[in-house]
Design a protein around this motif. Structure first.
Motif, PDB file in Angstrom:
ATOM      1  N   SER A   7     -10.549  -7.373   0.285  1.00 34.05           N
ATOM      2  CA  SER A   7     -11.972  -7.728   0.304  1.00 34.05           C
ATOM      3  C   SER A   7     -12.250  -8.528   1.562  1.00 34.05           C
ATOM      4  O   SER A   7     -11.352  -9.150   2.134  1.00 34.05           O
ATOM      5  N   HIS A   9     -15.406 -11.107   3.134  1.00 29.36           N
ATOM      6  CA  HIS A   9     -16.681 -11.786   2.974  1.00 29.36           C
ATOM      7  C   HIS A   9     -16.823 -12.852   4.060  1.00 29.36           C
ATOM      8  O   HIS A   9     -15.903 -13.089   4.846  1.00 29.36           O
ATOM      9  N   GLU A 134     -11.921 -12.994  -4.880  1.00 33.46           N
ATOM     10  CA  GLU A 134     -12.554 -13.971  -3.997  1.00 33.46           C
ATOM     11  C   GLU A 134     -12.572 -15.347  -4.664  1.00 33.46           C
ATOM     12  O   GLU A 134     -12.273 -16.369  -4.029  1.00 33.46           O
ATOM     13  N   ASP A 182     -21.659  -9.995  -4.922  1.00 37.87           N
ATOM     14  CA  ASP A 182     -20.431 -10.737  -4.683  1.00 37.87           C
ATOM     15  C   ASP A 182     -20.730 -12.234  -4.742  1.00 37.87           C
ATOM     16  O   ASP A 182     -21.879 -12.647  -4.915  1.00 37.87           O
ATOM     17  N   GLU A 184     -20.666 -14.523  -2.482  1.00 40.86           N
ATOM     18  CA  GLU A 184     -21.493 -15.017  -1.377  1.00 40.86           C
ATOM     19  C   GLU A 184     -22.982 -14.789  -1.653  1.00 40.86           C
ATOM     20  O   GLU A 184     -23.807 -15.686  -1.474  1.00 40.86           O
TER      21      GLU A 184
END
Length: 281
Positions: A7, A9, A134, A182, A184
Motif C-alpha cells: 500500500s 499513502h 496502514e 483509506d 488518510e
C-alpha cells in the motif's frame, strides 16, 4: 532484491521485500531515502550503518533514518531473507516522536513487545486480519518509539468535540462505505492527521477505522443477501469490496457461514445455523 508495494499513502508506504543474495554477492552502499521500520520475518542478514554492525534474524527489526548511508551483507548461507517494511513521511515521524537517537537505533533484536506487532502486521498484509495494514503500521511505529525510548504515552482525555468528530466520521464512513476509503481520506474529513485520527476513533468507538469500514460493508452485504435481489458477486462489489474472494473470506470469518449459506438461511433454511449451534454444544 524483489519488492512489492502492499500500500502507498501520504504518511506511509508498505513494501514486501525478498532478497536472494548470498555469501558470494558483493555488498554495496545505499542511502535511506525515508524513515523506515522493517520487520524481518524470515532468514538473516548483516546491517552496517554509522560505524556499527548488526546481525538480524527472524523477529529482528531494522530501523532506517532518512539520509543515513547503510550496507546489507549476506555472509550466512541461509537462502535469503524476507522483510515487511514500513516507510514513513517526516511529518508522520514528527507526530509519533521525532527523536533522532531513536531512529538511529539501527536494529532492535527480537523483542516480544514488537514481534507480536510485526506478526499482526504480516497477518494483515496476508489478508488474515480485519485491521488495516496502514493502521497497524502506524501502531507498530508508535509501539517501537515507546519501547526504544522507554516512555509510554500518557492517556489523554477525549473532549466532547473530539467525541463528536469520531461519531461524525463513523456516520460519514458508513454512508460512503461502498466507496474506496483509506485512513488518510477519512482523517482529512475530520481535519486531523492520520495517526491522531486513528487514535481518537479507536478510543471513542472501540474499533479502528478500517475495522468499522469492513464491518459496515458486511452489514450492508448481509441486508442485500437477505433481500435476495442481487448476485453474490454484485453484492461484493456494490458494498465496496474490490475482490470477490476477499468478500467471501471476510464474510465467512464474520458470520461463520458463507454468503451463499447465509442467503439460504435468510430464505428459511434454518438447518444451516442449527447445525452450527449443535456443533458448538
Amino acid at each position: 532484491m524483489a519488492s512489492k508495494v502492499i500500500s502507498s499513502h501520504e504518511s506511509m508506504s508498505i513494501f514486501d521485500y525478498r532478497c536472494t543474495a548470498g555469501p558470494h554477492d558483493q555488498p554495496f552502499a545505499e542511502v535511506h531515502d525515508v524513515f523506515s521500520i522493517s520487520y524481518v520475518r524470515k532468514g538473516s542478514f548483516g546491517y552496517r550503518t554509522r560505524g556499527e554492525s548488526f546481525d538480524l534474524v527472524a523477529g529482528s527489526i531494522l530501523i532506517g533514518h532518512a539520509g543515513d548511508e547503510y550496507m546489507c551483507t549476506h555472509e550466512h548461507a541461509c537462502g535469503g531473507d524476507e522483510c515487511l517494511s514500513f516507510r514513513f513521511s517526516p511529518a508522520f515521524v514528527e507526530t509519533i516522536g521525532d527523536q533522532s537517537a531513536i531512529w538511529r537505533t539501527g536494529c532492535v533484536p527480537p523483542t516480544p513487545e514488537l514481534m507480536v506487532w510485526g506478526e499482526l502486521a504480516q497477518a494483515a498484509a496476508d489478508g488474515g486480519s480485519d485491521i488495516g495494514t496502514e493502521e497497524l503500521g502506524m501502531l507498530f511505529a508508535a509501539r517501537f518509539v515507546e519501547v526504544v525510548s522507554g516512555q509510554k504515552r500518557k492517556p489523554q482525555d477525549v473532549w466532547a468535540r473530539d467525541r463528536r468528530r469520531a461519531v461524525e466520521a463513523a456516520l460519514w464512513m458508513d454512508s460512503h462505505s461502498h466507496e474506496s476509503i483509506d485512513l488518510e481520506s477519512a482523517a482529512k474529513e475530520c481535519g486531523l492527521s492520520a495517526f491522531h485520527f486513528l487514535r481518537l476513533f479507536s478510543k471513542v468507538l472501540g474499533v479502528t477505522p478500517h475495522q468499522y469500514l469492513v464491518r459496515s460493508r458486511l452489514r450492508h452485504a448481509a441486508r442485500l443477501l437477505a433481500d435476495g435481489g442481487h448476485s453474490i458477486t454484485e453484492i461484493a462489489y456494490d458494498v465496496g469490496f474490490g475482490d470477490l474472494s476477499n468478500f467471501v473470506r471476510t464474510f465467512h470469518r464474520a458470520a461463520g457461514v458463507s454468503p451463499r449459506a447465509f442467503r439460504k438461511a435468510a430464505k428459511g433454511d434454518r438447518k444451516i445455523f442449527q447445525d452450527r449451534l449443535a456443533a458448538r454444544s
